[in-house]
Design a protein around this motif. Structure first.
Motif, short mmCIF file in Angstrom:
data_model
loop_
_atom_site.label_atom_id
_atom_site.label_comp_id
_atom_site.label_asym_id
_atom_site.label_seq_id
_atom_site.Cartn_x
_atom_site.Cartn_y
_atom_site.Cartn_z
N ILE A 67 1.05 -1.28 -0.05
CA ILE A 67 -0.04 -0.01 0.14
C ILE A 67 0.86 1.15 0.11
N THR A 68 0.60 2.12 -1.02
CA THR A 68 1.40 3.37 -1.13
C THR A 68 0.50 4.42 -1.28
N ASP A 69 0.54 5.44 -0.44
CA ASP A 69 -0.36 6.57 -0.71
C ASP A 69 -1.93 6.30 -0.66
N GLY A 70 -2.40 5.09 0.03
CA GLY A 70 -3.77 4.64 0.12
C GLY A 70 -4.08 3.73 -0.94
N LYS A 71 -3.15 3.19 -1.99
CA LYS A 71 -3.52 2.38 -3.23
C LYS A 71 -2.75 1.18 -2.62
N TYR A 72 -3.44 -0.16 -3.02
CA TYR A 72 -3.04 -1.16 -2.89
C TYR A 72 -2.75 -1.57 -4.26
N VAL A 73 -1.36 -2.16 -4.49
CA VAL A 73 -0.87 -3.04 -5.42
C VAL A 73 -0.17 -4.24 -5.18
N GLU A 74 -0.80 -5.07 -5.98
CA GLU A 74 -0.37 -6.68 -5.91
C GLU A 74 0.82 -6.57 -6.52
N VAL A 75 1.91 -7.39 -5.89
CA VAL A 75 3.40 -7.53 -6.23
C VAL A 75 3.80 -8.74 -6.44
N ALA A 76 3.73 -9.42 -7.68
CA ALA A 76 4.19 -10.80 -7.88
C ALA A 76 5.20 -11.22 -7.36
N ALA A 77 6.49 -10.26 -7.32
CA ALA A 77 7.69 -10.81 -6.84
C ALA A 77 7.46 -10.92 -5.32
N PHE A 78 6.22 -10.75 -4.40
CA PHE A 78 6.17 -10.96 -3.10
C PHE A 78 5.69 -12.50 -2.90
N ALA A 79 5.40 -13.00 -4.02
CA ALA A 79 4.76 -14.31 -3.66
C ALA A 79 5.52 -15.61 -3.03
N ASP A 80 6.73 -15.30 -3.15
CA ASP A 80 7.90 -16.06 -2.21
C ASP A 80 8.16 -15.49 -0.69
N MET A 81 7.84 -14.31 -0.51
CA MET A 81 7.99 -13.81 0.72
C MET A 81 7.11 -14.23 1.77
N LEU A 82 7.89 -14.65 2.75
CA LEU A 82 6.84 -15.21 3.96
C LEU A 82 7.60 -14.73 5.34
N GLU A 83 6.83 -14.56 6.34
CA GLU A 83 7.28 -14.24 7.64
C GLU A 83 6.55 -15.50 8.68
N HIS A 84 7.36 -16.37 9.20
CA HIS A 84 6.89 -17.32 9.96
C HIS A 84 7.41 -17.20 11.31
N TYR A 85 6.42 -17.50 12.29
CA TYR A 85 6.97 -17.37 13.76
C TYR A 85 6.36 -18.80 14.51
N VAL A 86 7.18 -19.49 14.92
CA VAL A 86 7.16 -20.81 15.78
C VAL A 86 7.34 -20.59 17.17
N PHE A 87 6.28 -21.06 18.21
CA PHE A 87 6.61 -20.72 19.60
C PHE A 87 6.85 -22.28 20.15
N GLU A 88 7.79 -22.62 20.91
CA GLU A 88 8.18 -23.80 21.35
C GLU A 88 8.46 -23.63 22.84
N PRO A 89 7.50 -24.37 23.78
CA PRO A 89 7.87 -24.18 25.13
C PRO A 89 9.22 -25.11 25.52
#
Length: 140
Positions: free
Chosen positions: A81-103
């Motif tokens: 989102i830039t200046d209130g406009k959403y743009v899909e970005v094909a290059a983001f397809a492989d971008m992930l953010e992953h969190y795992v919680f292990e006691p």
């Protein structure tokens, strides 16, 4: 595409560690390491769309693709989102953010794996180090 992989030992159990990521007010405290005023809009839940934005509302749009409370959450990035406009970005397809919680005893190992474009790796790796310090402080 490079992966930033971090491991933080939090001084609380997974039930207390989980809100550090999904509770907006707690998230904002450690996410300031990336940019002062960082927040998110949307709901944290499976298949929900979440906008990770700055004080101007600019930022990244993601979808929650894994949501297991107190265990694991994963975001897949869709666009920006830039200046209130959403743009899909094909290059983001492989971008992930992953969190795992292990006691581990009365603590939690929080594993972070962030896949991103190589050009942002060094900058984001350093920011994640700062964010981790804040996460550990908040867990006490």
């Amino acid at each position: 595409m490079k992966h930033i992989k971090k491991e933080f030992t939090l001084d609380c159990g997974p039930a207390e560690a989980w809100p550090l990521v999904v509770d907006r007010s707690k998230y904002e405290k450690w996410a300031a390491a990336f940019q002062e005023g960082s927040t998110y809009t949307g709901d944290m839940g499976l298949d929900e769309t979440v906008h990770f934005v700055d004080t101007s509302g600019n930022g990244l749009v993601s979808k929650v693709v894994v949501f297991e409370p107190e265990k694991e959450i994963k975001f897949s990035f869709l666009g920006e989102i830039t200046d209130g406009k959403y743009v899909e970005v094909a290059a983001f397809a492989d971008m992930l953010e992953h969190y795992v919680f292990e006691p581990v005893g009365n603590q939690t190992k929080m594993f972070v794996d962030v896949a991103m474009d190589d050009k942002y790796y060094d900058m984001m790796n350093e920011m994640w180090d700062r964010a981790g310090i804040e996460l550990v402080k908040l867990s006490k």
